[in-house]
Design a protein around this motif. Sequence first.
Motif, PDB file in Angstrom:
ATOM      1  N   ALA A 357       0.813  -1.214   0.000  1.00 40.79           N
ATOM      2  CA  ALA A 357       0.000   0.000   0.000  1.00 40.79           C
ATOM      3  C   ALA A 357       0.843   1.258   0.000  1.00 40.79           C
ATOM      4  N   ARG A 393     -10.368   0.240  -8.581  1.00 37.82           N
ATOM      5  CA  ARG A 393     -10.482  -0.784  -7.535  1.00 37.82           C
ATOM      6  C   ARG A 393      -9.863  -2.109  -7.988  1.00 37.82           C
ATOM      7  N   THR A 396      -5.937  -1.876  -7.809  1.00 40.01           N
ATOM      8  CA  THR A 396      -5.340  -2.022  -6.476  1.00 40.01           C
ATOM      9  C   THR A 396      -5.507  -3.447  -5.955  1.00 40.01           C
ATOM     10  N   THR A 399      -2.647  -5.453  -7.813  1.00 41.45           N
ATOM     11  CA  THR A 399      -1.257  -5.083  -7.545  1.00 41.45           C
ATOM     12  C   THR A 399      -0.909  -5.065  -6.063  1.00 41.45           C
ATOM     13  N   THR A 402      -1.425   1.138  -3.677  1.00 42.75           N
ATOM     14  CA  THR A 402      -2.385   2.243  -3.740  1.00 42.75           C
ATOM     15  C   THR A 402      -2.346   2.782  -5.161  1.00 42.75           C
ATOM     16  N   VAL A 403      -3.487   3.025  -5.763  1.00 39.00           N
ATOM     17  CA  VAL A 403      -3.533   3.441  -7.170  1.00 39.00           C
ATOM     18  C   VAL A 403      -4.259   4.775  -7.290  1.00 39.00           C
ATOM     19  N   ALA A 414      -7.267   2.446  -2.160  1.00 41.19           N
ATOM     20  CA  ALA A 414      -6.391   1.726  -1.245  1.00 41.19           C
ATOM     21  C   ALA A 414      -6.712   0.243  -1.302  1.00 41.19           C
ATOM     22  N   PRO A 415      -5.744  -0.615  -0.994  1.00 34.68           N
ATOM     23  CA  PRO A 415      -6.017  -2.058  -0.998  1.00 34.68           C
ATOM     24  C   PRO A 415      -7.124  -2.464  -0.037  1.00 34.68           C
ATOM     25  N   ALA A 468      -3.288   6.329   0.788  1.00 38.49           N
ATOM     26  CA  ALA A 468      -4.280   6.836  -0.170  1.00 38.49           C
ATOM     27  C   ALA A 468      -4.682   8.262   0.181  1.00 38.49           C
TER      28      ALA A 468
END
Length: 507
Positions: A357, A393, A396, A399, A402-403, A414-415, A468
């Motif tokens: 994250a 969503r 994340t 991977t 955090t995207v 956030a994951p 995030a």
Amino acid sequence: MISAHTGTHIREVEQQLLETSADPGMGAVLMQRAAYGLANAVVRELRGRGLGTYGSSVAVLAGKGNNGGDGLYAAALLARRGLRATAVLTAGEAHPAALAAFRAAGGRDAALGDGNAAELAADAARADVVIDAVLGTGAQGGLRGTAALLFEELQRNRHGLVVACDLPSGIDADTGEAHAPVLAADVTVSFGAAKAGLLADPGADFTGRLVTIPIGIEAALGAPGLRRLETGDLSALLPHPGRRSHKYSRGVLGVVAGSARYPGAAVLACRGALAAGAGMVRYVGPAEVADLVRRSCPEVVCGSSVADAHVQAWLLGPGLDDGAHEQLDRVREAAAAGLPTVADAGALPALPRHLSARTVLTPHAGELASLLERYDAGPGRAVVEDATLAAVREATRLTGATVLLKGATTLVAAPSGTVFSQAEASPWMASAGSGDVLAGVLGALLAQLAGDPGAFSALGLEEPDRWAAIAAMAASLHGRAGTLASGGGPLAASDIAEALPEVIAKL
């Protein structure tokens, strides 16, 4: 902080309250509260446009469900305050009690049928206010048949204020997907809480200004699935140097950016980081790019070795391409350190497949589509743009990172499942280099805030949502600076960096 929930969750909470309430009339009470809030919002908008209630007109487009009932009850209240009220019953019928109240208040209604869509659309278009109350949070898909024709005609001929009841018809309350035709609202009055789909593109394109009306279900909603940071949140979360702060305690950011093909990206990333308050920026890269960075930003310490750069966070990737082999090796080395990291587009091919994250990926829609393809889940850019919330969503989830998905509305996932949505940017910021400045801002905030979770905890933001939230802060600051620098006209990416100190000082 603005809190938003999916329409599905809000409906479930409402249903549970109705089932457990000792008052058999609780459903009617909730509807009256919603209608009262909607009517008052319409009055405020009219007054804001220099119009009074007497002599003005309202046309409500009413579906047959509770959404239509909310709109008809609101129109009845408006009629009692002096507005000329008409209604188009898009299903040929409507909520019986609400329709009776509307008629009792002097409202006139007509049923939509074959052959009269153009006529009724023309009548509605002449009203000072059009209330869209056709499809609510429980609707699947968009408008069909004659209702779709009615909205298409209105789109071509509208001239007055459009107010959406809870959400614009055709917008998915959970995902923000838009099912055409959708009548763009000037104001959306959402009941109980903002709907997540209104704060994500493309739904946000049609939402206009969002007004939330409490109706008594708020305490039961629980933690929001989507948040938006506001001015007070930024003020509370921004780092404040102490009297005895020094450059190392202020946050040291390492930057691996720029290449022979795109040397300017390194300059813009460093300028963004400096403007966002980093105590020191260390640039690591090719000598020719380092020379350009030194000339533009003499404050930056330049070197060629990741191992020799002692930092609190890394910014990796702006301006890298597949041919920048030495830089990509530096990305791999920096990523292995496990520090908080911003990974821009050029770094993505060099990153491990599974991340944490505290790594923040910052793609735009095309780059996110490519990232998803890397995980065998690529729907293509068009699908990403049509369902941004679902796409970020999914990214994340795949991977572990955090995207941050850049766009007119920037989403940060956030994951944990928490999503932030920020939309302060000017359209003029859609220019080359703007994303490099954003990456620098985010890197600077990570370096400054990585070791200070206290302020985030005070706002209910714990690990891993803190990363995030920092990314959302960066998006908000970047958007505010760009809007200030633009002043309503064109700007260059470097103008955004120049405006950042003023934005932060005011906050």
